[in-house]
Design a protein around this motif. Structure first.
Motif, PDB file in Angstrom:
ATOM      1  N   UNK A   1      22.510  77.698  36.381  1.00 45.51           N
ATOM      2  CA  UNK A   1      23.701  77.184  37.069  1.00 45.51           C
ATOM      3  C   UNK A   1      23.551  75.690  37.364  1.00 45.51           C
ATOM      4  N   UNK A   2      22.362  75.302  37.840  1.00 44.72           N
ATOM      5  CA  UNK A   2      22.121  73.897  38.149  1.00 44.72           C
ATOM      6  C   UNK A   2      22.223  73.043  36.890  1.00 44.72           C
ATOM      7  N   UNK A   3      21.684  73.574  35.779  1.00 46.96           N
ATOM      8  CA  UNK A   3      21.751  72.848  34.513  1.00 46.96           C
ATOM      9  C   UNK A   3      23.209  72.644  34.094  1.00 46.96           C
ATOM     10  N   UNK A   4      24.033  73.685  34.263  1.00 42.71           N
ATOM     11  CA  UNK A   4      25.438  73.602  33.898  1.00 42.71           C
ATOM     12  C   UNK A   4      26.153  72.555  34.754  1.00 42.71           C
ATOM     13  N   UNK A   5      25.870  72.564  36.053  1.00 45.19           N
ATOM     14  CA  UNK A   5      26.519  71.610  36.964  1.00 45.19           C
ATOM     15  C   UNK A   5      26.159  70.178  36.596  1.00 45.19           C
ATOM     16  N   UNK A   6      24.849  69.927  36.452  1.00 47.05           N
ATOM     17  CA  UNK A   6      24.396  68.567  36.165  1.00 47.05           C
ATOM     18  C   UNK A   6      24.867  68.103  34.792  1.00 47.05           C
ATOM     19  N   UNK A   7      24.759  68.987  33.799  1.00 47.87           N
ATOM     20  CA  UNK A   7      25.156  68.632  32.440  1.00 47.87           C
ATOM     21  C   UNK A   7      26.637  68.293  32.369  1.00 47.87           C
ATOM     22  N   UNK A   8      27.479  69.140  32.978  1.00 47.72           N
ATOM     23  CA  UNK A   8      28.918  68.902  32.971  1.00 47.72           C
ATOM     24  C   UNK A   8      29.293  67.647  33.739  1.00 47.72           C
ATOM     25  N   UNK A 232      39.816  73.924  32.060  1.00 52.12           N
ATOM     26  CA  UNK A 232      38.984  73.645  33.238  1.00 52.12           C
ATOM     27  C   UNK A 232      39.787  73.214  34.458  1.00 52.12           C
ATOM     28  N   UNK A 233      40.870  72.454  34.229  1.00 56.33           N
ATOM     29  CA  UNK A 233      41.711  72.038  35.353  1.00 56.33           C
ATOM     30  C   UNK A 233      42.354  73.240  36.011  1.00 56.33           C
ATOM     31  N   UNK A 251      33.148  73.272  31.743  1.00 59.08           N
ATOM     32  CA  UNK A 251      34.349  72.440  31.691  1.00 59.08           C
ATOM     33  C   UNK A 251      34.835  72.003  33.063  1.00 59.08           C
ATOM     34  N   UNK A 252      34.684  72.868  34.062  1.00 64.66           N
ATOM     35  CA  UNK A 252      35.103  72.514  35.422  1.00 64.66           C
ATOM     36  C   UNK A 252      34.324  71.304  35.920  1.00 64.66           C
ATOM     37  N   UNK A 253      33.023  71.317  35.711  1.00 67.12           N
ATOM     38  CA  UNK A 253      32.200  70.199  36.174  1.00 67.12           C
ATOM     39  C   UNK A 253      32.422  68.962  35.305  1.00 67.12           C
TER      40      UNK A 253
END
Length: 351
Positions: A1-8, A232-233, A251-253
């Motif tokens: 999850x952290x990887x997804x947040x930071x990457x996005x 994502x929006x 996409x959200x991030x």
């Protein structure tokens, strides 16, 4: 999850920063093609498409990425693309442009962003299930242009590169206009990053590279696509309403990162200002956001999803969607700009 947040967030922040500093506005670019006969921003878009196309298909051939273009929902692409084109003129910016201009402090963009988010979410709800099912049924077997023609994708990429290079060289050979500029207040890297005017072609190259980066970063989280704005929006509002974490994806991030990157760029370049619009502009922004949400959802993508990504994937949806998006921009531009100017000239001549 952290990887997804930071990457996005990082990918989105890079995109927002570059688009804000490069003033990369497809709405203005498509409008200028019609009103000012200036195609420079369209050529810049072709550069971004070309860079991404070469990179993504190289990664696909190496087995790093996997992508299936699927079927071509022709009716939704045509109607939705045209409606989206109308909407971005009234909203004062395309989907990505609305996100990054909101980061600059434009209240009108905030309003357009909210109505765009709202209608994108509505179009993904049960209320629009019948319409979506009908549009989905109006499809052809192949979305990939190469599959339709039963050829390799590389000759098409070569053709794209040749056309883009020819148009870019032709544009660069035009005489340069002498534009008055203020003396630089900064030096070195700070001047280049936050003060110097970026050339659209340089900006487009960076956007193409960021779009390429988005593919492996997104697929690493299980989202099999590159840059995307509309879904994502809508997911943001769906998450806020339903509280279901399934709506939180890469996409959200990404879109939140666009806002963050634009804000950083605007603040550092001293271009951030909270600016309210008059009543007429506010209502126009709100209605534009509604049209954007409906159109992008019907078309399966916005100026980024279809106009940048699906074009780079050499799909019918991308290129036909882009054509009808531009036609929508030209139609709205006639009503908003050309027609009033002609009326004013006639009235002045008759006086």
């Amino acid at each position: 999850m952290l990887q997804m947040i930071l990457s996005g967030l990082v990918c989105g922040a890079l995109l927002g920063f570059v688009m804000q500093r490069g003033r990369f506005c497809l709405t203005g670019g498509f409008r200028d093609m019609y009103i000012a006969k200036n195609n420079r921003m369209f050529y810049a878009l072709l550069i971004a498409i070309s860079v991404q196309s070469v990179g993504v298909f190289a990664l696909i051939q190496m087995g790093v990425l996997h992508y299936d273009a699927g079927a071509f929902p022709w009716l939704g692409t045509v109607i939705g693309g045209f409606i989206f084109g109308l909407g971005i003129v009234y909203a004062g910016g395309c989907a990505t442009g609305t996100w990054y201009r909101a980061g600059e402090g434009l209240i009108g963009s905030w309003i357009a962003l909210f109505t765009y988010m709202l209608m994108s979410a509505v179009m993904r709800s049960a209320h629009a299930a019948g319409l979506n099912q009908f549009l989905k049924s109006q499809s052809t077997a192949h979305n990939s242009i190469a599959e339709t023609l039963n050829i390799s994708v590389w000759p098409l990429i070569a053709l794209l590169l040749v056309i883009t290079a020819w148009l870019v060289v032709k544009e660069l050979r035009k005489p340069k206009l002498n534009v008055a500029t203020l003396p630089p207040r900064r030096t070195g890297l700070a001047h280049l990053l936050f003060e110097k005017r970026w050339h659209p072609f340089f900006t487009a190259t960076l956007i193409g590279l960021i779009a390429l980066l988005a593919w492996p970063r997104s697929e690493a989280t299980g989202r099999m696509f590159g840059l995307g704005i509309t879904s994502p929006t809508a997911n943001i509002l769906q998450f806020l309403v339903a509280g279901d974490s399934k709506f939180l994806n890469w996409g959200v991030f990404l879109v939140l990162g666009i806002f963050l990157g634009s804000f950083i760029a605007a603040k550092a370049s001293r271009e951030f200002r909270v600016r309210a619009a008059d009543v007429g502009t506010t209502l126009r922004s709100a209605s534009g956001g509604v049209l954007m949400g409906v159109g992008a959802s019907m078309a399966g993508g916005c100026s980024i999803g279809n106009g940048l990504v699906m074009t780079a994937m050499l799909t019918w949806q991308g290129w036909i969607g882009l054509i009808f998006m531009i036609l929508g921009v030209w139609t709205a531009s006639w009503f908003l700009y050309v027609r009033p100017q002609r009326k004013a000239k006639l009235a002045a001549a008759a006086a």
